[in-house]
Design an enzyme around this catalytic site. Structure first.
Site, PDB file in Angstrom:
ATOM      1  CB  CYS A 182      -0.945  -0.017   1.195  1.00  0.00           C
ATOM      2  SG  CYS A 182      -0.091  -0.087   2.794  1.00  0.00           S
ATOM      3  CB  THR A 183       0.261   4.838   0.468  1.00  0.00           C
ATOM      4  OG1 THR A 183      -0.864   4.805  -0.402  1.00  0.00           O
ATOM      5  CG2 THR A 183       1.036   6.130   0.260  1.00  0.00           C
TER       6      THR A 183
END
EC number: 1.14.-.-
Length: 257
Positions: A182-183
């Site tokens: 994810c980020t």
């Protein structure tokens, strides 16, 4: 003016989150910081921007607390503060997943480093020769700006939809080493914990997320940019912001409302 942008999270027991929120709000306002801090009994999640001295002083103060001594902060720069306000909020979770049986305080999700993942991506398999599947834990809006080459993506608009969406693809992952990303790492950490609790023992999280990967090894194996939830819109593998006036205007309206 050079602005330092930071992203950090840490799962740790916080018994009095409102007290901590008040302390962080006071220090952040004095330092002139902008951004968002989320605090829950399970930990802290920060996205902050400010001038270098102010950022350094704030994190020096925060990390002097033994609970946050191991906090890993990711840095990037921009010519402007990408947040309009400074907000500190107490929430039930620092990232909403709504799975009460999953607690990063009890056990941490196993991970793979950026350098090791880059080697695996080059070979197409892990160190044991098992095929590699990259699993994106983000939503479709984010994925549209970029993801790892050939990654499996899910048709979700919120992270809470991850478990239901993944159910349709479980059989495709049974013979692979799965790396969820994810980020910045917080969502894939919870996702991996849930997947392992649900019987998938072949899953790992990308330590530091996409931004950590960019910071440590660049963009090899990644197509496009990484979407971020602020006025920078998205960052390229050199952590440089994309400036899109239409998206910035939309973000500004949502900040005001």
């Amino acid at each position: 003016m050079v602005i330092i942008n930071t992203a950090a999270y840490h799962f740790v027991s916080i018994t009095q989150p409102q007290t901590l929120a008040d302390q962080i709000r006071a220090h952040g306002e004095i330092a002139g910081l902008k951004g968002t801090v989320l605090i829950a009994n399970e930990g802290i999640n920060l996205f902050l921007a400010g001038e270098k001295e102010a950022i350094n002083a704030f994190y020096a103060w925060l990390c002097a607390d033994v609970r946050f001594a191991a906090l890993h902060v990711k840095y990037s720069v921009s010519a402007y503060k990408p947040f309009a306000r400074f907000k500190v909020k107490v929430r039930p979770e620092i990232i909403s997943f709504r799975r009460g049986d999953i607690s990063p305080l009890q056990v941490r999700a196993p991970g793979v480093s950026a350098h090791t993942l880059r080697d695996w991506l080059r070979r197409g398999c892990d160190d044991n020769g098992r095929r590699l599947v990259m699993l994106d834990a983000r939503n479709q809006q984010e994925i549209a700006y970029g993801t790892f080459s050939g990654a499996m993506t899910l048709p979700i608009t919120k992270f809470t939809g991850f478990p239901g969406a993944l159910a349709h693809y479980r059989d495709l992952l049974s013979d692979a080493t799965v790396v969820s990303f994810c980020t910045g790492g917080i969502r894939c950490e919870k996702a991996v914990l849930w997947m392992r609790a649900d019987g998938m023992d072949n899953v790992l999280q990308l330590e530091g997320g996409i931004l950590g990967y960019f910071e440590q090894v660049g963009g090899e194996g990644y197509d496009g940019r990484c979407f971020v939830f602020d006025k920078r819109v998205a960052l390229d593998p050199q952590l440089r912001p994309l400036y899109d006036m239409r998206v910035v205007a939309s973000f500004a309206r949502s900040e005001i409302s």
